[in-house]
Structure formats: structure tokens, C-alpha cells
Scaffold this motif. Sequence first.
Motif, mmCIF file in Angstrom:
data_model
loop_
_atom_site.group_PDB
_atom_site.id
_atom_site.type_symbol
_atom_site.label_atom_id
_atom_site.label_comp_id
_atom_site.label_asym_id
_atom_site.label_seq_id
_atom_site.Cartn_x
_atom_site.Cartn_y
_atom_site.Cartn_z
ATOM 1 N N GLU A 47 -13.548 37.921 189.197
ATOM 2 C CA GLU A 47 -12.176 37.469 189.476
ATOM 3 C C GLU A 47 -12.011 37.394 191.000
ATOM 4 O OE1 GLU A 47 -9.312 40.639 188.999
ATOM 5 O OE2 GLU A 47 -7.694 39.250 188.482
ATOM 6 N N PHE A 53 -9.381 41.540 197.504
ATOM 7 C CA PHE A 53 -8.309 41.629 196.497
ATOM 8 C C PHE A 53 -6.970 41.750 197.245
ATOM 9 C CE2 PHE A 53 -6.603 41.934 192.423
ATOM 10 C CZ PHE A 53 -5.617 42.904 192.421
ATOM 11 N N LYS A 127 -4.650 33.299 184.488
ATOM 12 C CA LYS A 127 -4.463 34.665 183.994
ATOM 13 C C LYS A 127 -3.064 34.873 183.399
ATOM 14 C CE LYS A 127 -5.136 39.431 185.648
ATOM 15 N NZ LYS A 127 -5.554 40.195 186.874
ATOM 16 N N PRO A 131 -0.999 42.387 185.762
ATOM 17 C CA PRO A 131 -0.625 43.800 185.865
ATOM 18 C C PRO A 131 0.178 44.050 187.134
ATOM 19 C CG PRO A 131 -2.811 43.519 186.718
ATOM 20 C CD PRO A 131 -2.334 42.146 186.284
ATOM 21 N N HIS A 144 -0.040 46.740 194.008
ATOM 22 C CA HIS A 144 -0.797 45.890 193.074
ATOM 23 C C HIS A 144 0.117 44.736 192.699
ATOM 24 C CE1 HIS A 144 -4.358 45.490 190.315
ATOM 25 N NE2 HIS A 144 -3.592 44.461 190.033
ATOM 26 N N GLU A 146 0.254 41.571 191.765
ATOM 27 C CA GLU A 146 -0.095 40.329 191.074
ATOM 28 C C GLU A 146 1.135 39.646 190.505
ATOM 29 O OE1 GLU A 146 -4.240 41.946 189.281
ATOM 30 O OE2 GLU A 146 -3.807 39.849 188.933
ATOM 31 N N CYS A 172 -9.717 39.914 184.084
ATOM 32 C CA CYS A 172 -9.391 41.279 184.420
ATOM 33 C C CYS A 172 -8.466 41.993 183.434
ATOM 34 C CB CYS A 172 -8.832 41.318 185.837
ATOM 35 S SG CYS A 172 -9.041 42.937 186.570
ATOM 36 N N ASN A 173 -7.173 42.101 183.787
ATOM 37 C CA ASN A 173 -6.265 42.846 182.910
ATOM 38 C C ASN A 173 -6.177 42.235 181.521
ATOM 39 O OD1 ASN A 173 -3.025 43.633 182.209
ATOM 40 N ND2 ASN A 173 -4.332 45.206 183.106
ATOM 41 N N ARG A 175 -8.459 41.640 179.650
ATOM 42 C CA ARG A 175 -9.479 42.260 178.770
ATOM 43 C C ARG A 175 -8.928 43.484 178.055
ATOM 44 N NH1 ARG A 175 -10.337 44.477 183.702
ATOM 45 N NH2 ARG A 175 -11.539 46.428 184.049
ATOM 46 N N ARG A 176 -7.814 44.010 178.538
ATOM 47 C CA ARG A 176 -7.223 45.221 177.938
ATOM 48 C C ARG A 176 -6.320 44.905 176.754
ATOM 49 N NH1 ARG A 176 -8.143 49.126 181.799
ATOM 50 N NH2 ARG A 176 -8.638 48.278 183.838
ATOM 51 N N ASN A 197 -11.303 42.810 189.153
ATOM 52 C CA ASN A 197 -11.190 43.610 190.385
ATOM 53 C C ASN A 197 -10.336 44.807 189.981
ATOM 54 O OD1 ASN A 197 -10.980 41.446 193.305
ATOM 55 N ND2 ASN A 197 -11.960 40.979 191.395
ATOM 56 N N THR A 198 -10.969 45.946 189.715
ATOM 57 C CA THR A 198 -10.218 47.099 189.201
ATOM 58 C C THR A 198 -10.277 48.259 190.183
ATOM 59 O OG1 THR A 198 -10.701 46.424 186.936
ATOM 60 C CG2 THR A 198 -10.050 48.722 187.264
ATOM 61 N N PRO A 199 -9.110 48.625 190.748
ATOM 62 C CA PRO A 199 -9.102 49.761 191.677
ATOM 63 C C PRO A 199 -9.679 51.007 191.008
ATOM 64 C CG PRO A 199 -7.005 48.606 191.718
ATOM 65 C CD PRO A 199 -7.786 48.026 190.579
ATOM 66 N N ARG A 213 -11.706 54.942 184.515
ATOM 67 C CA ARG A 213 -11.483 53.494 184.639
ATOM 68 C C ARG A 213 -12.689 52.718 184.121
ATOM 69 N NH1 ARG A 213 -6.886 51.772 188.610
ATOM 70 N NH2 ARG A 213 -5.364 52.842 187.289
HETATM 71 N N1 ING Z 1 -6.807 44.868 187.898
HETATM 72 C C1 ING Z 1 -6.675 45.984 187.053
HETATM 73 C C2 ING Z 1 -7.270 45.800 185.674
HETATM 74 O O1 ING Z 1 -6.606 45.491 184.700
HETATM 75 C C3 ING Z 1 -5.291 47.754 186.158
HETATM 76 C C4 ING Z 1 -5.275 46.511 186.969
HETATM 77 C C5 ING Z 1 -6.187 48.787 186.457
HETATM 78 C C6 ING Z 1 -4.460 47.854 185.097
HETATM 79 C C7 ING Z 1 -6.197 49.939 185.654
HETATM 80 C C8 ING Z 1 -4.436 49.011 184.291
HETATM 81 C C9 ING Z 1 -5.316 50.052 184.589
HETATM 82 O O2 ING Z 1 -8.466 46.044 185.586
HETATM 83 C C10 ING Z 1 -6.520 43.564 187.685
HETATM 84 N N2 ING Z 1 -6.804 42.723 188.693
HETATM 85 O O3 ING Z 1 -6.000 43.154 186.650
#
Ligand code: ING
Length: 312
Positions: A47, A53, A127, A131, A144, A146, A172-173, A175-176, A197-199, A213
Motif C-alpha cells: 500500500e 505513510f 480503499k 481506519p 492516523h 486516512e 490494508c485495513n 483485510r480486517r 502499512n501497519t504501525p 499486530r
Molecule cells: N493501517 C492499519 C491497518 O489496518 C490499523 C490501521 C492498525 C487498524 C491496527 C487497526 C489496528 O493495518 C492501515 N493503513 O490501514
Amino acid sequence: MSREIKVGGAQLGPIQRADTKEATVARLIALLDQAHEQGCDFVVFPELALTTFFPRYYMESKDEFEPYFEREMPNAATRPLFEKAAEYGIGFYLGYAEIAQEEGRTRYFNTSILVDKAGRIVGKYRKIHLPGHAEYDPERSFQHLEKYYFEPGNYGFPVWRMMDGIFGMCLCNDRRWPETYRVMGLQGVEFVALGYNTPSVNSQRPEERGEERLFHSDLSAQAGAYQNATFVAAIAKAGNEDGNPLIGGSIIVHPSGQIIARAETEDDELITAVCDLDDTTFYKKTIFDFARHRRPEHYGRIVSQTGVELPE
Ligand code: ING
């Protein structure tokens, strides 16, 4: 009969705020060179693969934040990547920040494209699950933003026929959220490409560390793959960007849910796997034969509700 494609996951290490797009594209091409040497047919980049980022920074002026976006694709900075990929006959997925003039206004999206072996853009995704937050939040250890920089995507979750298979994308997000994969699964998707790109730390819960994470990143991609009988490649931009750590952990997941390739570093690293798209068939015809097993008459809440409606 098999439909094998050799897939490269081109994980990127950190991109610093001062790095130029040209220098970053040179890194993408170096990973493409490795993919070519290893006989890859398709490469997945992360991403926002052209810049740091930047949603971690609050920038009010368009003059300050628009340089992180691309007005056309390919363009002068990225054309060398497209040309090299076409020379090698390698298709790719690339994430970047998009400025579009649509419906009489300037619109900003967190975007990815699917490019075929001839260097043609086959598909574009924007996207959907953004998040973070839309306003500067002084309570957070880092921002954050976005929801401040990007609009939610307006293309839905399409799939495309390419390389004798059915390919989909997300970012990225996305996928959750199980809906992401299921909408593509209901279109027969066999390979989902996604960058992230996940902190490494939670700006609201400092005790949450990178290991959790990484666990959630794997869990999300493995579940999406298994429950929709598809391969998933989840590829990171990783490492320490100007003091802000991002997780690595890029993986390629088989439709069984098993991880078949994993990055070991937080740097530029190519992982590879031979993916036989015919491996999706057994699952699509048995345990996840949606036509035989799904009961949409009981799923109404999934599309009629946005948030939770608690019982009395
Ligand atoms: N980054 C993160 C992600 O979904 C995040 C934001 C991190 C959301 C951890 C929830 C928990 O991987 C991006 N860019 O979406």
C-alpha cells in the motif's frame, strides 16, 4: 491440469519523508529484477508504495500534502517500473495515493492497480475501509488521518480475469473486514492481492506491541483466504519511517489458510511462492461451495445495519 503462477511479494522497508519517488521506484525495480531472476509471473507491492505513510502527519495545506499523491498512472516517476515489468513479462499490484478529477471536483483516494504482463492497467481499486480519524487528535501519540486525506472507495470490490485466473484487490485495513473477501469470494476470486502499512504500536493503547499486530495481520489474511477458498498475498511496507515503526510480516496464504511464504526482515525483501490456482477448486466445490451452503435469508443484518443494534 494446473494453473501455476509464481508470485513475488515485494515487501518494502521504510520510505523516509525526504526520500524521492524516483529513489523509491528504483527500489521497486530492484525487487522486480529479483522477481525476474526467480521466474515470477506476478509481483505484489505494498500500500502507498511510492511515499512514506504520510497520513501519520497532519497537513492543512494542499501544497504540502498533494505531492504525496499521483494525478495519473503511469507518470514520469513510475513509467520506468511499468516499462521494466513489461520487458520482463511480469504483472503487478501497486498501491499509491490517487488524485482524481471526477464529478466536477478533486477527489483523493487510497488506491491500488492491477497491471498485466504487458504493462496494461487491468483494474483499479479504491480503499473502502479507511481506519483512523478525520480530525487532528492531540490525544494520540501519532496521527492516523486516512479519514482526513482520503474518501472511501467508490468501486466496490471487483474482480478481474487475468493470467488464466480471477484476481481481486484490497488495501490494508480492508483485510480486517470479512465482507471484503466475501464480496470477492461471491465473484469466484482465486487470488487477492493486498498491501499494508501497519504501525507497530497502537497510538491509543501503547501497551499493544508489534507481536499482537503481526498476529492480527496473519489472522485476517488467513481467515479471508480459507473462508473464501482463495490465495491471499498480504505485503507490507515495513520498518522505521522517521521514527515511526511499521510491522513487516508479509505473507502469501494458500486457500487452505496455511502460510506458504513469509518475510523475515523489515527491509526490502522478496518472498515467493508457486500458487496453483487450481488448488482453490477443491474448497470451492466442497466446504465453501457457496451455492450449496450459504443461507442469505438469515444474513440481512450484514447489509441492513452499519453499527450494532443491541437487544432490549
Ligand atoms: N493501517 C492499519 C491497518 O489496518 C490499523 C490501521 C492498525 C487498524 C491496527 C487497526 C489496528 O493495518 C492501515 N493503513 O490501514
